[in-house]
Each structure stands twice: as structure tokens, then as C-alpha cells.
Design a protein around this motif. Structure first.
Motif, short mmCIF file in Angstrom:
data_model
loop_
_atom_site.label_atom_id
_atom_site.label_comp_id
_atom_site.label_asym_id
_atom_site.label_seq_id
_atom_site.Cartn_x
_atom_site.Cartn_y
_atom_site.Cartn_z
N GLN A 1 10.62 3.23 8.45
CA GLN A 1 10.38 3.79 7.14
C GLN A 1 10.63 2.97 6.17
O GLN A 1 11.72 2.04 6.35
N VAL A 2 9.56 2.47 5.41
CA VAL A 2 9.67 1.51 4.07
C VAL A 2 9.64 2.83 3.11
O VAL A 2 8.93 3.17 3.10
N PRO A 3 10.17 1.70 1.92
CA PRO A 3 11.18 0.72 1.62
C PRO A 3 12.53 0.61 1.60
O PRO A 3 12.45 2.10 2.02
N LEU B 1 17.89 2.62 2.60
CA LEU B 1 16.32 3.45 2.77
C LEU B 1 15.68 4.68 1.44
O LEU B 1 17.40 5.52 1.46
N ASP B 2 14.70 5.11 1.87
CA ASP B 2 14.55 6.35 0.30
C ASP B 2 14.74 5.64 -0.89
O ASP B 2 15.99 5.40 -1.43
N SER B 3 13.46 6.25 -1.21
CA SER B 3 13.42 5.72 -2.78
C SER B 3 14.10 6.50 -3.36
O SER B 3 14.27 5.30 -4.84
N THR B 4 14.25 7.91 -4.23
CA THR B 4 14.99 7.77 -5.04
C THR B 4 16.27 7.11 -4.92
O THR B 4 17.58 6.96 -5.44
N THR C 1 0.60 -1.33 -0.23
CA THR C 1 0.47 -0.26 -0.09
C THR C 1 0.75 1.02 0.35
O THR C 1 0.59 2.20 0.12
N SER C 2 2.14 1.26 -0.30
CA SER C 2 3.30 2.73 -0.20
C SER C 2 3.26 2.66 -1.19
O SER C 2 4.04 1.91 -2.29
N PRO C 3 3.09 3.57 -1.78
CA PRO C 3 3.52 3.94 -2.82
C PRO C 3 4.87 4.29 -3.25
O PRO C 3 5.73 4.00 -4.61
N1 GSH Z 1 11.71 9.50 0.89
C1 GSH Z 1 11.16 8.06 1.25
C2 GSH Z 1 9.35 8.52 1.58
C3 GSH Z 1 9.14 6.73 2.56
C4 GSH Z 1 7.59 6.56 2.94
O1 GSH Z 1 7.02 8.32 3.73
N2 GSH Z 1 7.38 5.92 3.84
C5 GSH Z 1 6.20 5.53 4.63
C6 GSH Z 1 5.04 4.56 3.54
S1 GSH Z 1 4.55 5.48 2.57
C7 GSH Z 1 6.09 4.95 5.83
O2 GSH Z 1 7.08 4.28 5.90
N3 GSH Z 1 5.93 5.71 7.04
C8 GSH Z 1 6.63 4.62 8.24
C9 GSH Z 1 6.72 6.04 8.83
O3 GSH Z 1 7.53 6.13 8.56
O4 GSH Z 1 6.14 6.22 10.29
C10 GSH Z 1 11.04 7.85 0.07
O5 GSH Z 1 10.84 7.92 -0.91
O6 GSH Z 1 11.41 6.17 0.38
#
Ligand code: GSH
Length: 253
Positions: free
Chosen positions: A50-52, A62-65, A11-13
Motif C-alpha cells: 500500500q501507498v502512500p 501508512l494511510d493518508s489521514t 496516479t494514486s489520489p
Molecule cells: N486508506 C489509504 C488508501 C491507500 C490506497 O488505497 N492506496 C492504493 C493506491 S491508490 C494502493 O496502495 N494500492 C495497492 C495495493 O493495496 O495493493 C490511504 O488513505 O492512504
């Protein structure tokens, strides 16, 4: 080749963005589902929630980019970012727009939604999708509409959005910006081949349709975007969204 593991929930973009990059590069990987209610069990080693998270052998990031940049460094075949500096800068600018405006707009629509039946059904469907990989207690699933509107990372992400602009105006503006970023195509930024930004945007647009949250792909109403969606799809598996096949409600025609 080192083992590649992608930790996250479908569910995470941002998780889907990394999955699409791996599929595009034809890199076999294992998806390790993370329970958003108890992320420590799987990603405690990162010290955060945090994911991914992408692990290649003993290393992880960590961090998609930054993950995409790392993938290109490790596996240069089918680059996610162009080598030409001007084109690369253009793609990185679109990626900033995706990370800071486009993808957070989905979280805003969840946060600003009226808690009506349609919203609750969508939220419960999202809980079912998470639960398909990492079973959630029934009580938590029932509470998913509230949980979505309280999750600290969602509240924090949305706090950076200018909410003076109405949600509807914002969605309209983002749609027009998307068409502008496509330029003359065939891929975003006018690239001849898909890049990181196509692979970030595409799963986001098809996820609600394929996973049973909406019955249309809203961008199909715009001919250039419909053509672009099918062009990106040719580079990816039929189900690139990390949702189990038996949860898929519709495929792209
Ligand atoms: N800047 C990060 C944003 C990742 C992000 O916001 N992940 C969210 C899920 S969509 C997450 O892990 N949230 C859980 C949390 O931080 O507690 C990326 O590009 O990977």
C-alpha cells in the motif's frame, strides 16, 4: 530537519493528497516512485503493497489521514487540521466522505467503464505516467486497461460502494455533496484557510486535466467550485501532482 520521503505513484489520489499536504506545509521532501507492479523493491520494508508511505528520518507511516495528523504533530506550522474541536470534527467528517465515497468513485468509473477506445486511451495514458517514473515493460503498458479492471485493491475498494445507484447518479450526487461541503467557503467546511480536505480534493480534480486525461476540469462549470479551485491553487506549486513537468499537458489558468 529529518529527511522526508514520500513513497508512491502519481496516479494514486491518496499519494497526491499527502504530496499536497507536504507542499502546503512548505516541507521539502523526496518523492520515491514505487512501481505498482513490483512495489516490494521500494516499500518492501512495510511488509505490504500500500501507498502512500511517508518516512520522516527512521520512522514511517501508512494511510493518508494518519500521515497528515502525524505531519501536524511533527510540524505544527500551517496546520492541516483545525485546532477548534468542532471545526476539526467537521473536517474529519468531510475527509471520511472523501476517503470512502468521493475518491473510490474514480476507481468505480474505471471498473465499470466499457472497454472502448476512450477508456483504453485514458488507461494507456495512466500507464505512461507511471512509466515516466518507474519504467513498465511494454507488454504491461499495453495491458493497463485490463490491469486497471483487475487490480485487487480496486476491486476491493469498489466492492464497498453501493452499485444499485447508477454511476451517473452517483457522480451527480457526489458533485452536489461537494458543493454542500464547500458551504459558503472560502475552503471546504467553511474554513478560512485550506485544510486536509481541500488538499485531498484539489489534486484529484486537476490531475486528469493537467496530466492529459481530460480537456476540462468538470467542476469549472460550477462557479463556486471554480473560485475554490483557484483559491487552493494559490497555496501550492504550479505542478503539485507529482507528474514530471514534461508530462503536463495544461496548467490552471
Ligand atoms: N486508506 C489509504 C488508501 C491507500 C490506497 O488505497 N492506496 C492504493 C493506491 S491508490 C494502493 O496502495 N494500492 C495497492 C495495493 O493495496 O495493493 C490511504 O488513505 O492512504
Amino acid at each position: 530537519m529529518a529527511d522526508i520521503k514520500l513513497y508512491g505513484y502519481s496516479t494514486s489520489p491518496f499519494v497526491r493528497k499527502v504530496a499536497a499536504c507536504l507542499y502546503y506545509k512548505h516541507l521539502p521532501f523526496e518523492h520515491i516512485p514505487v512501481n505498482p507492479v513490483d512495489p516490494d523493491r521500494m516499500i518492501g520494508f512495510t511488509g505490504g503493497r500500500q501507498v502512500p508511505v511517508l518516512a520522516i528520518g527512521d520512522e514511517w507511516k501508512l494511510d493518508s489521514t494518519p500521515i497528515a495528523i502525524w505531519l501536524d504533530e511533527r510540524y505544527p506550522e500551517r496546520p492541516l487540521l483545525p485546532s477548534c474541536p468542532e471545526m476539526r470534527a467537521k473536517i474529519m467528517k468531510i475527509d471520511d466522505w472523501l476517503n470512502e465515497s468521493f475518491l473510490p468513485s474514480y476507481f468505480r468509473s474505471a471498473l465499470d467503464a466499457k472497454k472502448d477506445l476512450a477508456f483504453k486511451y485514458r488507461a494507456w495514458r495512466l500507464a505512461a505516467l507511471v512509466s515516466a517514473h518507474t519504467p513498465l515493460p511494454e507488454k504491461i503498458r499495453h495491458m493497463w486497461p485490463d490491469i486497471l479492471q483487475m487490480a485487487p485493491f480496486i476491486v476491493e475498494m469498489v466492492s464497498k460502494i453501493d452499485r444499485e445507484e447508477s454511476l451517473q447518479d452517483m457522480q451527480m450526487r457526489l458533485g452536489m455533496e461537494m458543493v454542500r461541503h464547500l458551504n459558503r467557503g472560502p475552503f471546504l467546511g467553511g474554513s478560512d484557510t485550506p485544510t486536509l480536505v481541500d488538499l485531498a480534493l484539489f489534486p484529484q480534480l486537476i490531475f486528469p486535466y493537467m496530466a492529459g486525461l481530460t480537456d476540462k476540469i468538470p467542476t469549472d462549470a460550477v462557479p463556486q467550485l471554480k473560485i475554490w479551485t483557484r483559491a487552493v491553487a494559490k497555496h501550492l506549486p504550479r505542478n503539485p501532482i507529482l507528474v514530471p513537468d514534461d508530462f503536463i499537458v495544461a496548467y490552471l489558468d
